[in-house]
Design a protein around this motif. Structure first.
Motif, PDB file in Angstrom:
ATOM      1  N   LEU A  60     -89.851 -86.652 -21.392  1.00  0.00           N
ATOM      2  CA  LEU A  60     -91.120 -87.219 -21.971  1.00  0.00           C
ATOM      3  C   LEU A  60     -91.580 -86.194 -23.046  1.00  0.00           C
ATOM      4  O   LEU A  60     -91.949 -86.916 -24.258  1.00  0.00           O
ATOM      5  CB  LEU A  60     -92.165 -87.067 -20.795  1.00  0.00           C
ATOM      6  N   MET A  61     -91.358 -85.130 -23.029  1.00  0.00           N
ATOM      7  CA  MET A  61     -91.575 -84.220 -24.113  1.00  0.00           C
ATOM      8  C   MET A  61     -90.678 -84.344 -25.291  1.00  0.00           C
ATOM      9  O   MET A  61     -91.172 -84.514 -26.454  1.00  0.00           O
ATOM     10  CB  MET A  61     -91.610 -82.690 -23.859  1.00  0.00           C
ATOM     11  N   ALA A  62     -89.531 -84.751 -24.971  1.00  0.00           N
ATOM     12  CA  ALA A  62     -88.690 -85.015 -26.020  1.00  0.00           C
ATOM     13  C   ALA A  62     -88.795 -86.393 -26.971  1.00  0.00           C
ATOM     14  O   ALA A  62     -88.799 -86.539 -28.032  1.00  0.00           O
ATOM     15  CB  ALA A  62     -87.307 -85.218 -25.738  1.00  0.00           C
ATOM     16  N   ASN A  63     -89.343 -87.391 -26.000  1.00  0.00           N
ATOM     17  CA  ASN A  63     -89.758 -88.624 -26.495  1.00  0.00           C
ATOM     18  C   ASN A  63     -90.973 -88.505 -27.400  1.00  0.00           C
ATOM     19  O   ASN A  63     -91.191 -89.157 -28.598  1.00  0.00           O
ATOM     20  CB  ASN A  63     -90.155 -89.767 -25.602  1.00  0.00           C
ATOM     21  N   MET A  64     -91.858 -87.582 -27.150  1.00  0.00           N
ATOM     22  CA  MET A  64     -93.076 -87.578 -27.991  1.00  0.00           C
ATOM     23  C   MET A  64     -92.881 -86.670 -29.159  1.00  0.00           C
ATOM     24  O   MET A  64     -93.344 -87.298 -30.053  1.00  0.00           O
ATOM     25  CB  MET A  64     -94.165 -86.578 -27.049  1.00  0.00           C
ATOM     26  N   ARG A  65     -91.822 -85.773 -29.149  1.00  0.00           N
ATOM     27  CA  ARG A  65     -91.394 -85.240 -30.538  1.00  0.00           C
ATOM     28  C   ARG A  65     -90.769 -86.190 -31.150  1.00  0.00           C
ATOM     29  O   ARG A  65     -91.042 -86.091 -32.502  1.00  0.00           O
ATOM     30  CB  ARG A  65     -90.381 -84.143 -29.991  1.00  0.00           C
ATOM     31  N   LYS A  66     -89.931 -86.809 -30.973  1.00  0.00           N
ATOM     32  CA  LYS A  66     -89.326 -88.052 -31.504  1.00  0.00           C
ATOM     33  C   LYS A  66     -90.254 -88.633 -32.266  1.00  0.00           C
ATOM     34  O   LYS A  66     -90.172 -89.288 -33.557  1.00  0.00           O
ATOM     35  CB  LYS A  66     -88.376 -88.827 -30.799  1.00  0.00           C
ATOM     36  N   GLN A  67     -91.330 -89.211 -31.535  1.00  0.00           N
ATOM     37  CA  GLN A  67     -92.392 -90.111 -32.106  1.00  0.00           C
ATOM     38  C   GLN A  67     -93.034 -89.584 -33.313  1.00  0.00           C
ATOM     39  O   GLN A  67     -93.495 -90.032 -34.200  1.00  0.00           O
ATOM     40  CB  GLN A  67     -93.379 -90.366 -31.066  1.00  0.00           C
ATOM     41  N   ALA A  68     -93.578 -88.210 -33.029  1.00  0.00           N
ATOM     42  CA  ALA A  68     -94.138 -87.402 -34.013  1.00  0.00           C
ATOM     43  C   ALA A  68     -93.311 -87.417 -35.414  1.00  0.00           C
ATOM     44  O   ALA A  68     -93.827 -87.587 -36.658  1.00  0.00           O
ATOM     45  CB  ALA A  68     -94.712 -86.151 -33.563  1.00  0.00           C
ATOM     46  N   GLU A  69     -92.001 -86.984 -35.113  1.00  0.00           N
ATOM     47  CA  GLU A  69     -90.993 -87.026 -36.396  1.00  0.00           C
ATOM     48  C   GLU A  69     -90.782 -88.132 -37.027  1.00  0.00           C
ATOM     49  O   GLU A  69     -90.874 -88.391 -38.113  1.00  0.00           O
ATOM     50  CB  GLU A  69     -89.816 -86.396 -35.736  1.00  0.00           C
ATOM     51  N   ARG A  70     -90.978 -89.443 -36.180  1.00  0.00           N
ATOM     52  CA  ARG A  70     -90.822 -90.751 -36.975  1.00  0.00           C
ATOM     53  C   ARG A  70     -91.829 -90.882 -37.846  1.00  0.00           C
ATOM     54  O   ARG A  70     -91.399 -91.479 -39.042  1.00  0.00           O
ATOM     55  CB  ARG A  70     -90.819 -91.651 -35.711  1.00  0.00           C
ATOM     56  N   PHE A  71     -92.867 -90.319 -37.673  1.00  0.00           N
ATOM     57  CA  PHE A  71     -94.076 -90.633 -38.672  1.00  0.00           C
ATOM     58  C   PHE A  71     -94.327 -89.494 -39.734  1.00  0.00           C
ATOM     59  O   PHE A  71     -95.273 -89.666 -40.262  1.00  0.00           O
ATOM     60  CB  PHE A  71     -95.338 -90.946 -37.850  1.00  0.00           C
ATOM     61  N   GLY A  72     -93.191 -88.575 -39.499  1.00  0.00           N
ATOM     62  CA  GLY A  72     -93.307 -87.660 -40.712  1.00  0.00           C
ATOM     63  C   GLY A  72     -93.831 -86.095 -40.405  1.00  0.00           C
ATOM     64  O   GLY A  72     -93.903 -85.420 -41.244  1.00  0.00           O
TER      65      GLY A  72
END
Length: 317
Positions: A60-72
């Protein structure tokens, strides 16, 4: 020089980072010593909305991080040891990596559960040892549980866990409980709760065949003998400590060290500094509530930086 820096990468910090990044605020997220927060020590997370079959905490935390990285959002590994909030831009000192200046700051450094410091405790965290009854109690339906602690939190967790367990055994190092009378009376009236007072936890005992635990060794303070208490799960409920030592004297906090925010917002007493997640929440301490306040902090921060905040900053907390 940064527009906004987020301290912490639990559900609050990562949610704030997602919202800020989508608003083109290009946040810098400093991870701290425990990237991902307390959820990285949890196995199945079944109460976070949107995952009907549950999800592993680290995933769950890895997915949240990827989502934040995706937007910059940009991530930096490091530990902030000092802050200068006396003027803007604020100055953050990052251990081993110099200083960072920022126009706004979101603090989501969380709170750490106090641990017993005994063998087997950390090794079996999430595999029989837990610090959150509302998170993990469901997994012990029909099983025996130990709760360690003697305060209000321990009594509350013991009572809550009787909804699932066949027996909840309270272990406390003193003969007298620290909990308020009403909480003690409620626990003592519950037939599922048994008591092991004047006993000190010594060691978490794992199953010989692997997978989980089989109980807890305790020392009887009256006889000095080592006793074994059988259990399928051990819940440590001796309190939490907010990770705010580096902010003492810089921001207003309560007697326990939790940051104070103005009611209904994430604003601290310093304009441009916002707090979200467990660092300002000693009541709920859930992933979903932390994420909600992370969203609030990002929106509060965005409005502040755009100069649209209408709050009277001179108003006392």
């Amino acid at each position: 020089m940064r527009k906004v820096v987020v301290l912490g990468t639990g559900p609050a910090g990562l949610t704030a980072a997602i919202y800020l990044a989508r608003a083109n605020m290009q946040p810098l997220v400093i991870e701290g010593q425990e990237p991902g927060g307390q959820l990285t020590t949890t196995t199945d997370v079944e109460n976070f909305p949107g995952f009907p079959d549950g999800i592993m905490g680290p995933e769950l935390m890895a997915n949240m991080r990827k989502q934040a990285e995706r937007f910059g959002a940009e991530f930096k590994r490091g530990w902030v040891t000092d802050v200068d909030l006396s003027q803007r831009p604020f100055t953050l000192t990052v251990e081993g990596d110099g200083q960072v200046e920022t126009d706004a700051l979101i603090i989501s450094t969380g709170a750490s559960a106090k641990l017993l410091g005994i063998p087997g405790e950390k090794e079996y965290m999430g595999q029989g040892v837990s610090t959150c009854a509302t998170c993990d109690g469901f997994f012990y339906r029909g099983k025996k549980i130990i709760v360690v602690g003697g305060g209000d939190s321990a009594m509350e967790e013991a009572t809550f866990l009787t909804k699932f367990a066949t027996e909840v055994h309270v272990i406390h190092r003193r003969e007298e409980l620290r909990a308020s009378k009403i909480m003690q009376d409620r626990a003592r009236a519950n037939e599922k709760i048994t008591w092991g007072l004047n006993r000190v936890p010594v060691e978490v005992v794992p199953n010989e065949n692997g997978g989980g635990i089989k109980g807890l060794k305790v020392r009887n303070k009256a006889t000095d003998e080592i006793e074994f208490v059988e259990a399928d799960g051990i819940f440590v409920a001796i309190g939490h400590k907010p990770n705010t030592d580096f902010l003492k004297g810089k921001l207003e906090m309560d007697e326990l060290g939790y940051l104070k925010v103005q009611p209904g917002t994430t604003r601290t007493n310093v304009p441009g500094v916002f707090a979200c997640g467990d660092v300002q929440d000693k009541e709920y301490r859930q992933a979903i509530t932390a994420a909600g306040t992370g969203c609030m902090a990002a929106l509060d921060c965005e409005r502040f930086l755009e100069g649209s905040a209408t709050h009277d900053w001179s108003q006392a907390l």
